[in-house]
Design an enzyme around this catalytic site. Structure first.
Site, PDB file in Angstrom:
ATOM      1  CB  CYS A 139      21.388  47.191  42.994  1.00 39.92           C
ATOM      2  SG  CYS A 139      21.491  48.927  43.476  1.00 39.92           S
ATOM      3  CG  ASP A 166      20.593  49.393  48.456  1.00 41.80           C
ATOM      4  OD1 ASP A 166      20.767  48.950  49.611  1.00 41.80           O
ATOM      5  OD2 ASP A 166      19.809  50.324  48.195  1.00 41.80           O
ATOM      6  NE  ARG A 169      18.614  49.813  51.308  1.00 46.81           N
ATOM      7  CZ  ARG A 169      17.643  50.604  50.849  1.00 46.81           C
ATOM      8  NH1 ARG A 169      16.656  50.969  51.658  1.00 46.81           N
ATOM      9  NH2 ARG A 169      17.651  51.016  49.596  1.00 46.81           N
ATOM     10  CG  HIS A 177      17.098  46.744  45.401  1.00 49.06           C
ATOM     11  ND1 HIS A 177      16.766  47.768  46.263  1.00 49.06           N
ATOM     12  CD2 HIS A 177      18.216  47.151  44.748  1.00 49.06           C
ATOM     13  CE1 HIS A 177      17.656  48.745  46.142  1.00 49.06           C
ATOM     14  NE2 HIS A 177      18.548  48.400  45.236  1.00 49.06           N
ATOM     15  CB  CYS A 232      16.444  50.651  43.251  1.00 49.89           C
ATOM     16  SG  CYS A 232      18.044  50.947  42.479  1.00 49.89           S
TER      17      CYS A 232
END
Length: 201
Positions: free
Chosen positions: A45, A47, A49, A101, A104
């Protein structure tokens, strides 16, 4: 957590190079220039983080990485399909990690089914996954756990989507075994959970 300025990235880069040279690895960058031999392809992803390099503690050249919102394998996404083909046919990669994750935002947006504009088209396959497993999801009372389960179901769905690509099928036809690894990162613990791929009956 303090928000960085863009200029900080360049400073961190200079410090990183300095640490490598202090560790007496003068050939590190020359070796990178010689080419890549990554151990696995990772679909993750976007993202900020869940950086695979941070989470798995790997060096440059260890992973061939493709990231998009909610780690989706879309049969019309020529970007990912090109990455997959290059990984399998040129780099000779045999391990493919599908890396989702918990927490999400793409999964939540798909589940809540709110109109967000262009991204709705990208999230459509996740909505299909949610509809296919609606009975199971409805049995989970806690909303966060329900979304966590959808994260897992989405990762497993992308495993199946990879199996349907022309690249995977061509590899199988040629006797090449591609190993698919469905993993989910838990930001609460920092640990990665390995999912079991259901046996097809």
């Amino acid at each position: 957590m303090c928000k960085l300025k863009v200029s900080d990235f360049l400073e961190h880069n200079r410090n990183w190079v300095g640490r490598i040279l202090l560790d007496q690895k003068p050939d590190y960058f020359n070796q990178l220039c010689e080419g890549q031999q990554p151990s696995a392809l990772l679909l993750g992803c976007s993202d900020s983080r869940v950086s695979p390099s941070k989470v798995f503690g790997v060096e440059l050249g260890d992973l061939f990485i493709h990231r998009n919102i909610a780690n989706v394998v879309n049969p019309t996404d020529l970007n990912f399909l090109s990455v997959l083909q290059y990984a399998v046919e040129v780099l000779k990669i045999r391990d493919i990690i599908i890396y989702g994750h918990y927490g999400c935002g793409g999964i939540r947006a798909a589940y809540e089914n709110k109109g967000l504009g262009l991204i709705d088209n990208w999230l459509a396959p996740i909505k299909v996954v949610a509809n296919q497993h609606q009975k199971e999801l409805d049995l989970i009372q806690d909303e966060n756990r329900r979304l966590d389960r959808l994260v897992e179901l989405n990762v497993l769905a992308q495993v199946e989507n990879i199996k349907q690509t022309s690249i995977y099928r061509a590899a199988a036809h040629a006797g090449i075994s591609l190993r698919l690894h469905p993993w989910v990162f838990d930001m609460h613990t920092g640990l990665v959970k390995e999912l079991q791929i259901p046996i097809q009956t």
